[in-house]
Design a protein around this motif. Structure first.
Motif, mmCIF file in Angstrom:
data_model
loop_
_atom_site.group_PDB
_atom_site.id
_atom_site.type_symbol
_atom_site.label_atom_id
_atom_site.label_comp_id
_atom_site.label_asym_id
_atom_site.label_seq_id
_atom_site.Cartn_x
_atom_site.Cartn_y
_atom_site.Cartn_z
ATOM 1 N N VAL A 92 10.059 2.508 -3.370
ATOM 2 C CA VAL A 92 9.785 1.328 -2.549
ATOM 3 C C VAL A 92 9.143 1.721 -1.218
ATOM 4 C CG1 VAL A 92 10.845 -0.582 -1.288
ATOM 5 C CG2 VAL A 92 11.600 -0.063 -3.609
ATOM 6 N N ALA A 93 9.703 2.719 -0.539
ATOM 7 C CA ALA A 93 9.262 3.074 0.804
ATOM 8 C C ALA A 93 7.994 3.923 0.825
ATOM 9 C CB ALA A 93 10.377 3.815 1.538
ATOM 10 N N LEU A 94 7.836 4.806 -0.167
ATOM 11 C CA LEU A 94 6.719 5.761 -0.129
ATOM 12 C C LEU A 94 5.607 5.449 -1.128
ATOM 13 C CD1 LEU A 94 8.754 9.082 0.217
ATOM 14 C CD2 LEU A 94 7.738 7.684 2.031
ATOM 15 N N ALA A 95 5.989 4.965 -2.321
ATOM 16 C CA ALA A 95 4.973 4.666 -3.332
ATOM 17 C C ALA A 95 4.484 3.231 -3.242
ATOM 18 C CB ALA A 95 5.519 4.946 -4.735
ATOM 19 N N GLY A 96 5.216 2.381 -2.514
ATOM 20 C CA GLY A 96 4.758 1.022 -2.277
ATOM 21 C C GLY A 96 4.934 0.056 -3.430
ATOM 22 N N THR A 97 5.705 0.429 -4.458
ATOM 23 C CA THR A 97 5.877 -0.451 -5.610
ATOM 24 C C THR A 97 6.978 -1.475 -5.348
ATOM 25 O OG1 THR A 97 7.332 1.216 -6.594
ATOM 26 C CG2 THR A 97 5.058 1.217 -7.308
ATOM 27 N N ASP A 98 6.900 -2.625 -6.049
ATOM 28 C CA ASP A 98 7.926 -3.645 -5.873
ATOM 29 C C ASP A 98 9.232 -3.170 -6.498
ATOM 30 O OD1 ASP A 98 8.224 -4.649 -8.709
ATOM 31 O OD2 ASP A 98 6.116 -5.141 -8.414
ATOM 32 N N LEU A 99 10.322 -3.901 -6.218
ATOM 33 C CA LEU A 99 11.642 -3.449 -6.622
ATOM 34 C C LEU A 99 11.780 -3.295 -8.126
ATOM 35 C CD1 LEU A 99 14.428 -5.100 -4.416
ATOM 36 C CD2 LEU A 99 14.124 -2.691 -4.952
ATOM 37 N N LEU A 100 11.275 -4.248 -8.902
ATOM 38 C CA LEU A 100 11.450 -4.179 -10.349
ATOM 39 C C LEU A 100 10.723 -2.971 -10.935
ATOM 40 C CD1 LEU A 100 12.685 -5.403 -12.845
ATOM 41 C CD2 LEU A 100 10.683 -6.897 -13.055
ATOM 42 N N ARG A 110 0.838 -1.191 0.000
ATOM 43 C CA ARG A 110 0.000 0.000 0.000
ATOM 44 C C ARG A 110 0.876 1.245 0.000
ATOM 45 N NH1 ARG A 110 -4.608 1.579 4.546
ATOM 46 N NH2 ARG A 110 -5.239 3.563 3.590
ATOM 47 N N ALA A 111 0.583 2.182 -0.890
ATOM 48 C CA ALA A 111 1.377 3.408 -0.988
ATOM 49 C C ALA A 111 1.145 4.287 0.236
ATOM 50 C CB ALA A 111 1.001 4.170 -2.254
ATOM 51 N N ARG A 112 2.231 4.856 0.743
ATOM 52 C CA ARG A 112 2.124 5.785 1.856
ATOM 53 C C ARG A 112 1.826 7.193 1.381
ATOM 54 N NH1 ARG A 112 7.140 3.867 5.832
ATOM 55 N NH2 ARG A 112 6.377 1.742 6.162
ATOM 56 N N LEU A 113 2.175 7.486 0.130
ATOM 57 C CA LEU A 113 1.886 8.791 -0.455
ATOM 58 C C LEU A 113 1.199 8.604 -1.804
ATOM 59 C CD1 LEU A 113 5.173 10.860 0.161
ATOM 60 C CD2 LEU A 113 3.013 11.010 1.415
ATOM 61 N N ALA A 114 0.173 9.406 -2.059
ATOM 62 C CA ALA A 114 -0.478 9.417 -3.364
ATOM 63 C C ALA A 114 0.473 10.061 -4.379
ATOM 64 C CB ALA A 114 -1.789 10.193 -3.273
ATOM 65 N N PRO A 115 0.194 9.912 -5.693
ATOM 66 C CA PRO A 115 1.124 10.414 -6.707
ATOM 67 C C PRO A 115 1.498 11.887 -6.582
ATOM 68 C CG PRO A 115 -0.440 8.929 -7.720
ATOM 69 C CD PRO A 115 -0.889 9.104 -6.303
ATOM 70 N N LEU A 116 0.528 12.766 -6.285
ATOM 71 C CA LEU A 116 0.848 14.194 -6.206
ATOM 72 C C LEU A 116 1.711 14.530 -4.990
ATOM 73 C CD1 LEU A 116 0.558 16.869 -7.636
ATOM 74 C CD2 LEU A 116 -1.587 17.265 -6.396
#
Length: 248
Positions: free
Chosen positions: A163-171, A127-133
């Motif tokens: 990884v830490a703020l947007a919650g996306t996987d490493l690749l 889950r993302a900790r920050l939204a895109p904006l």
């Protein structure tokens, strides 16, 4: 410049492009090589931006073609990165580079520690900790400004932010990092080019090597995933931190 030296610089660019496509930090290899080849410092930095831009463009294209890069979802981050990079490249004459070179190693050591001691980090999206904006303002813009001003370790910083703020996987984080890195390379390059600091003969020759190395590195990252990316990020971050500390 002698043909043999240009050939060595192309070989260096291939190696740097491979490493940079996976974990960032290619500039740690290419910039010292350009300085050793005899280019003045400003010309070396400007030419490094030229060849590096081709490298990150090649790796970003490879990730995009493979379906790992969603450009539309990064529109806010790209815009903020461009604005930050422009501000950073224009503020070189007012900001204290020596202060940044003392602070950045600590940040890079923190990044290396973060990736080294979180064994499942980035194996899957969270889950993302920050939204895109908010992410664009809080992470993309300041890192872009740093890359436009100084640069070493910016790729690792983008990667940790995704990884830490947007919650996306490493690749996917590596793929997104390439797009932001492309932006924060291209904007300062335009500033340097307008001032006439770029050595196009050397830069374009190295760009050919960057394209080869970057495409190979991107394919390797997609094939090996987090097992390859995580240790390389740790190694590259520590190497950049050590380089900055020793230079200081």
């Amino acid at each position: 410049m002698e043909f043999e030296i240009v050939g060595l610089l192309i070989a260096v660019a291939v190696c740097a492009g491979f490493v940079d496509a996976i974990a960032g930090g290619g500039g740690l290899i290419t910039l010292p090589a350009l300085l050793l080849a005899g280019l003045p410092p400003v010309t070396a930095v400007a030419t490094n931006k030229l060849q590096g831009t081709f490298g990150v463009a090649a790796s970003a294209l490879t990730f995009w073609r493979a379906g790992h890069l969603d450009i539309a979802s990064l529109r806010f981050a790209v815009t903020a990165t461009a604005a930050g990079a422009l501000a950073g490249s224009l503020c070189v004459q007012w900001l204290d580079a020596e202060l940044l070179e003392r602070v950045i190693p600590a940040a890079l050591i923190l990044i290396a520690t973060y990736f080294a001691f979180a064994p499942r980090l980035g194996q899957e999206s969270r889950r993302a900790r920050l939204a895109p904006l908010p992410f664009a303002f809080a992470a993309a813009a300041p890192i872009g400004a740093y890359d436009g001003f100084l640069g070493p370790g910016a790729g690792s910083m983008y990667l940790m932010a995704f990884v830490a703020l947007a919650g996306t996987d490493l690749l996917k984080s590596v793929a997104a990092t390439k797009l932001l890195n492309l932006t924060s390379n291209a904007v300062p390059l335009a500033v340097f080019a307008a001032a006439g600091h770029v050595d196009y003969t050397v830069g374009l020759a190295m760009a050919a090597g960057q394209i080869v190395g970057s495409r190979a590195g991107a394919r390797m990252a997609m094939a090996r995933g987090a097992r390859l990316i995580r240790p390389l990020v740790v190694i590259v971050s520590m190497a950049i931190a050590a380089s900055l500390l020793l230079r200081g």
